[in-house]
Enzyme design. Structure first.
Site, PDB file in Angstrom:
ATOM      1  N   TRP A   1       0.859  -1.194   0.000  1.00 13.94           N
ATOM      2  CA  TRP A   1       0.000   0.000   0.000  1.00 13.94           C
ATOM      3  C   TRP A   1       0.890   1.236   0.000  1.00 13.94           C
ATOM      4  CZ3 TRP A   1      -2.143   2.763   4.786  1.00 13.94           C
ATOM      5  CH2 TRP A   1      -3.106   3.712   4.424  1.00 13.94           C
TER       6      TRP A   1
ATOM      7  N   LYS B   1     -13.634  -0.850   4.869  1.00 16.24           N
ATOM      8  CA  LYS B   1     -14.127  -1.530   3.678  1.00 16.24           C
ATOM      9  C   LYS B   1     -15.240  -2.514   4.028  1.00 16.24           C
ATOM     10  CE  LYS B   1     -10.438   0.329   1.640  1.00 16.24           C
ATOM     11  NZ  LYS B   1      -9.482   1.023   2.467  1.00 16.24           N
TER      12      LYS B   1
ATOM     13  N   ALA C   1      -7.149  -5.020   6.537  1.00 15.71           N
ATOM     14  CA  ALA C   1      -8.033  -3.932   6.081  1.00 15.71           C
ATOM     15  C   ALA C   1      -9.211  -4.427   5.248  1.00 15.71           C
ATOM     16  CB  ALA C   1      -7.227  -2.914   5.273  1.00 15.71           C
TER      17      ALA C   1
ATOM     18  N   ASP D   1      -1.344  -5.879   8.934  1.00 15.65           N
ATOM     19  CA  ASP D   1      -2.359  -4.881   8.577  1.00 15.65           C
ATOM     20  C   ASP D   1      -3.564  -5.629   7.992  1.00 15.65           C
ATOM     21  OD1 ASP D   1      -3.789  -2.732   7.616  1.00 15.65           O
ATOM     22  OD2 ASP D   1      -2.284  -2.085   6.150  1.00 15.65           O
TER      23      ASP D   1
END
Ligand code: LMR
Length: 389
Positions: A128, A244, A211, A209
């Site tokens: 990212w 999300k 997400a 992470d």
């Protein structure tokens, strides 16, 4: 004092929002920033979220401060959603609510820098776009390990294994829990276990992470690898975003979990994390967390949310299959990659031409947001982009 400032370039990913909005062409395609879109191109508020908001309007008694850790019931619900009802793990894990996944990453990075300023964070390539700036802002040194070859569309686990095996004790390894941004290529469970082995052998701390939980293969399977890792390692850091999977992007809803060797250590670590948060944003915003908690505390709302999440996941999977078919060639991997993103092997010049001549907007890296496709776009995209791949 401000006359010495020089302009900073706009964030290239977020700049796409403005460029796309200003484009008047009918056939424009927004495959840029990672938000879910339905087949009409809209990012609707989930029905379960609307229902929870209605309940909150009726029942919420106060807007007084909640506290530095945020809403503890939200934190419990997010832990269980992410890691299961794992009492042993929970006891030695500190959890705090954060303003979205990005602030969880920054809080984690500040906490790492505060705990071990000399550490190096190992970052996979590609990753990212905002990972490196967040780590740099916390003053952390980074090194890269090769994660994925865009040219060959394969996850290069051998390269990753070799690089991490050369890391120094106390280093941190940044990983992505599922639906890897920007490649859609995730570690297998066996690879997660191997990463845990390397972390144990070399005394490295995994920093995961998360997400996109629920948007890869589903809520039950997406984090199996992360859970396997956490079973094996003594210490870990995990950031979780609800942007999300609950569609709460602008509500800034997330959490930071730090797994420690013992419950006592986790209490000490928690006091450090909270003092960093206090000097930064102080307390996280409540609304998004209150929505998530309301949904996860109510069986009917949970089912409604899961159904909506499943249909989002299925829409992306179906677009992946259509796209892989339409592109043909050697692009079959797109059907097997997971979540919102894949990265195509395109040059910056090609990406600019696609935007200027064909109104196709994607990240400067060649990353496409799979949820940005309307079904009707797939063939046009494949006809224009296919010959370039
Ligand atoms: C993305 O990667 O497109 C999203 O996570 C939005 C962002 O903040 O970069």
């Amino acid at each position: 004092m401000f006359e010495t400032l020089e302009s900073k370039p706009a964030d290239p990913l977020l700049a796409i929002i403005g460029l796309f909005a200003a484009d008047k062409r009918d056939q424009k395609m927004d495959l840029g920033v990672g938000v879910f879109r339905d087949d009409s191109g809209a990012t609707p508020v989930m029905q379960a979220v609307k229902d929870a908001e209605r309940l909150l309007v009726e029942t919420q008694q106060s807007k007084a401060y909640v506290g530095l850790s945020g809403d503890l019931e939200f934190v419990e619900s997010l832990f269980e959603l992410s890691f299961g009802a794992n009492v042993g793990l929970r006891e030695r894990t500190l959890g705090v609510q954060t303003p979205g996944g990005s602030a969880a990453l920054r809080l984690a990075a500040d906490f790492i820098a505060h705990t071990n300023p000399d550490t190096t964070v190992w970052v996979g390539t590609p990753t990212w776009d905002n990972h490196a700036p967040v780590l740099a802002a916390a003053g952390l040194a980074t090194q890269n390990y090769v994660y994925f070859s865009v040219a060959d569309q394969v996850l290069d686990f051998a390269a990753m294994d070799t690089a991490l095996s050369g890391a120094a004790a106390g280093d941190v390894v940044l990983l992505q829990g599922c639906c890897h941004n920007p490649t859609g290529s995730d570690l297998s469970v066996a690879q997660w276990q191997r990463v845990a082995e390397i972390c144990n052998e070399k005394h490295l701390v995994p920093f995961v992470d998360v997400a996109y939980h629920g948007l890869g293969s589903g809520l039950d399977t997406d984090l199996v690898g992360v859970r396997a890792l956490l079973e094996q390692v003594p210490e870990a850091i995990v950031t979780v975003s609800c942007s999300k999977n609950f569609g709460l992007y602008r509500e800034r809803t997330g959490g930071l979990f730090v797994v420690c060797k013992t419950a006592a250590m986790s209490r000490v670590a928690q006091s450090n994390v909270l003092s960093i948060a206090r000097a930064s944003y102080s307390m996280p915003p409540d609304h998004g967390a209150a929505i998530v908690k309301t949904i996860l505390h109510d069986n009917a709302l949970t089912r409604k949310w899961q159904d909506e999440l499943n249909s989002m996941q299925q829409r992306m999977q179906s677009i992946r299959e259509q796209l892989a078919r339409a592109l043909g060639n050697n692009q079959g991997g797109i059907a097997h990659q997971k979540g919102m993103f894949s990265t195509l092997n395109l040059t910056p010049v090609q990406i600019t031409i696609l935007r200027e001549e064909h109104a196709i907007y994607m990240a400067g890296s060649g990353r496409i947001n799979i949820a940005g496709f309307r079904e009707a776009d797939v063939d046009r995209f494949a006809a224009i982009v296919g010959p370039l791949l």
